[in-house]
Design a protein around this motif. Structure first.
Motif, PDB file in Angstrom:
ATOM      1  N   THR A  61       0.789  -1.201  -0.131  1.00 47.61           N
ATOM      2  CA  THR A  61      -0.078   0.000   0.038  1.00 47.61           C
ATOM      3  C   THR A  61       0.853   1.222   0.164  1.00 47.61           C
ATOM      4  OG1 THR A  61      -1.781  -1.206   1.166  1.00 47.61           O
ATOM      5  CG2 THR A  61      -1.743   1.394   1.243  1.00 47.61           C
ATOM      6  N   VAL A  62       0.705   2.072  -0.955  1.00 48.00           N
ATOM      7  CA  VAL A  62       1.245   3.320  -0.993  1.00 48.00           C
ATOM      8  C   VAL A  62       0.348   4.591  -0.308  1.00 48.00           C
ATOM      9  CG1 VAL A  62       2.307   4.964  -2.626  1.00 48.00           C
ATOM     10  CG2 VAL A  62       2.357   2.533  -3.099  1.00 48.00           C
ATOM     11  N   THR A  63       1.133   5.194   0.571  1.00 44.72           N
ATOM     12  CA  THR A  63       0.395   6.256   1.214  1.00 44.72           C
ATOM     13  C   THR A  63       0.637   7.540   0.437  1.00 44.72           C
ATOM     14  OG1 THR A  63       2.248   7.198   2.430  1.00 44.72           O
ATOM     15  CG2 THR A  63       0.736   5.413   3.471  1.00 44.72           C
ATOM     16  N   VAL A  64      -0.248   8.483   0.403  1.00 44.52           N
ATOM     17  CA  VAL A  64      -0.162   9.761  -0.200  1.00 44.52           C
ATOM     18  C   VAL A  64       1.213  10.352   0.230  1.00 44.52           C
ATOM     19  CG1 VAL A  64      -1.148  11.979  -0.333  1.00 44.52           C
ATOM     20  CG2 VAL A  64      -2.653  10.086  -0.277  1.00 44.52           C
ATOM     21  N   GLU A  65       1.701  10.554   1.669  1.00 46.09           N
ATOM     22  CA  GLU A  65       2.859  10.981   2.137  1.00 46.09           C
ATOM     23  C   GLU A  65       3.929  10.215   1.435  1.00 46.09           C
ATOM     24  OE1 GLU A  65      -0.354  11.464   5.049  1.00 46.09           O
ATOM     25  OE2 GLU A  65       0.204   9.875   4.039  1.00 46.09           O
ATOM     26  N   LYS A  66       3.890   8.977   1.057  1.00 44.43           N
ATOM     27  CA  LYS A  66       4.946   8.202   0.311  1.00 44.43           C
ATOM     28  C   LYS A  66       5.038   8.680  -0.876  1.00 44.43           C
ATOM     29  CE  LYS A  66       6.974   6.035   3.839  1.00 44.43           C
ATOM     30  NZ  LYS A  66       8.312   6.085   4.149  1.00 44.43           N
ATOM     31  N   ALA A  67       3.804   8.924  -1.628  1.00 47.72           N
ATOM     32  CA  ALA A  67       3.911   9.160  -3.034  1.00 47.72           C
ATOM     33  C   ALA A  67       4.228  10.409  -3.305  1.00 47.72           C
ATOM     34  CB  ALA A  67       2.467   9.141  -3.692  1.00 47.72           C
ATOM     35  N   ALA A  68       4.338  11.666  -2.362  1.00 47.22           N
ATOM     36  CA  ALA A  68       4.768  12.862  -2.361  1.00 47.22           C
ATOM     37  C   ALA A  68       6.204  12.548  -2.135  1.00 47.22           C
ATOM     38  CB  ALA A  68       3.881  13.645  -1.451  1.00 47.22           C
ATOM     39  N   GLU A  69       6.692  12.056  -1.289  1.00 50.72           N
ATOM     40  CA  GLU A  69       8.341  12.103  -1.111  1.00 50.72           C
ATOM     41  C   GLU A  69       8.952  11.327  -2.294  1.00 50.72           C
ATOM     42  OE1 GLU A  69      11.333  11.112   2.386  1.00 50.72           O
ATOM     43  OE2 GLU A  69       9.348   9.917   2.224  1.00 50.72           O
ATOM     44  N   ALA A  70       8.064  10.304  -2.941  1.00 51.35           N
ATOM     45  CA  ALA A  70       8.737   9.689  -4.056  1.00 51.35           C
ATOM     46  C   ALA A  70       8.898  10.653  -5.026  1.00 51.35           C
ATOM     47  CB  ALA A  70       7.922   8.390  -4.229  1.00 51.35           C
ATOM     48  N   TYR A  71       7.867  11.341  -5.285  1.00 48.77           N
ATOM     49  CA  TYR A  71       7.823  12.314  -6.497  1.00 48.77           C
ATOM     50  C   TYR A  71       8.864  13.455  -6.213  1.00 48.77           C
ATOM     51  CZ  TYR A  71       6.273  15.451 -10.215  1.00 48.77           C
ATOM     52  OH  TYR A  71       6.388  16.250 -11.471  1.00 48.77           O
ATOM     53  N   VAL A  72       9.137  14.073  -5.137  1.00 45.74           N
ATOM     54  CA  VAL A  72       9.954  14.965  -4.580  1.00 45.74           C
ATOM     55  C   VAL A  72      11.635  14.402  -5.003  1.00 45.74           C
ATOM     56  CG1 VAL A  72      11.262  16.208  -2.959  1.00 45.74           C
ATOM     57  CG2 VAL A  72       8.815  16.260  -3.104  1.00 45.74           C
ATOM     58  N   LEU A  73      11.511  13.032  -4.494  1.00 46.23           N
ATOM     59  CA  LEU A  73      12.852  12.530  -4.993  1.00 46.23           C
ATOM     60  C   LEU A  73      13.242  12.266  -6.405  1.00 46.23           C
ATOM     61  CD1 LEU A  73      13.111   9.795  -1.902  1.00 46.23           C
ATOM     62  CD2 LEU A  73      14.416  12.145  -2.000  1.00 46.23           C
ATOM     63  N   SER A  74      12.147  11.994  -7.113  1.00 49.61           N
ATOM     64  CA  SER A  74      12.403  11.961  -8.495  1.00 49.61           C
ATOM     65  C   SER A  74      12.569  13.046  -9.402  1.00 49.61           C
ATOM     66  CB  SER A  74      11.040  11.091  -9.133  1.00 49.61           C
ATOM     67  OG  SER A  74       9.879  11.962  -9.044  1.00 49.61           O
ATOM     68  N   ARG A  75      12.130  14.312  -8.774  1.00 48.92           N
ATOM     69  CA  ARG A  75      12.464  15.491  -9.512  1.00 48.92           C
ATOM     70  C   ARG A  75      13.662  16.481  -8.924  1.00 48.92           C
ATOM     71  NH1 ARG A  75      10.784  15.643 -13.979  1.00 48.92           N
ATOM     72  NH2 ARG A  75      10.475  17.911 -13.810  1.00 48.92           N
TER      73      ARG A  75
END
Length: 81
Positions: free
Chosen positions: A7-21
């Protein structure tokens, strides 16, 4: 065959996006919100809540951020590093 997904939380998705950018120079809040809403169409977080999650992750990971999402509070773009 059984497929198991974490399960991916919104917080984890936000952090993953930041790290990818992080290497892109800065993160666009508007683009990040669109990406998260595309990835998680049932996300119940408001745009304002997503903006705060993304900004927090940007601070933690030292990624400059452009507050370019139109909100009820302000329609102007702001760039912070």
């Amino acid at each position: 065959m059984t497929n198991t997904y974490r399960t991916v939380t919104v917080e984890k998705a936000a952090e993953a996006y930041v790290l990818s950018r992080g290497k892109a120079g800065f993160l666009s809040i508007a683009q990040a919100i669109r990406a998260i809403r595309t990835l998680m169409p049932d996300c119940r977080a408001s745009d304002r809540e997503l903006e705060e999650m993304l900004a927090t992750a940007c601070i933690v990971h030292s990624v400059p951020v452009a507050f370019d999402a139109a909100t009820a509070d302000s329609a102007t773009s702001r760039l912070h590093s």
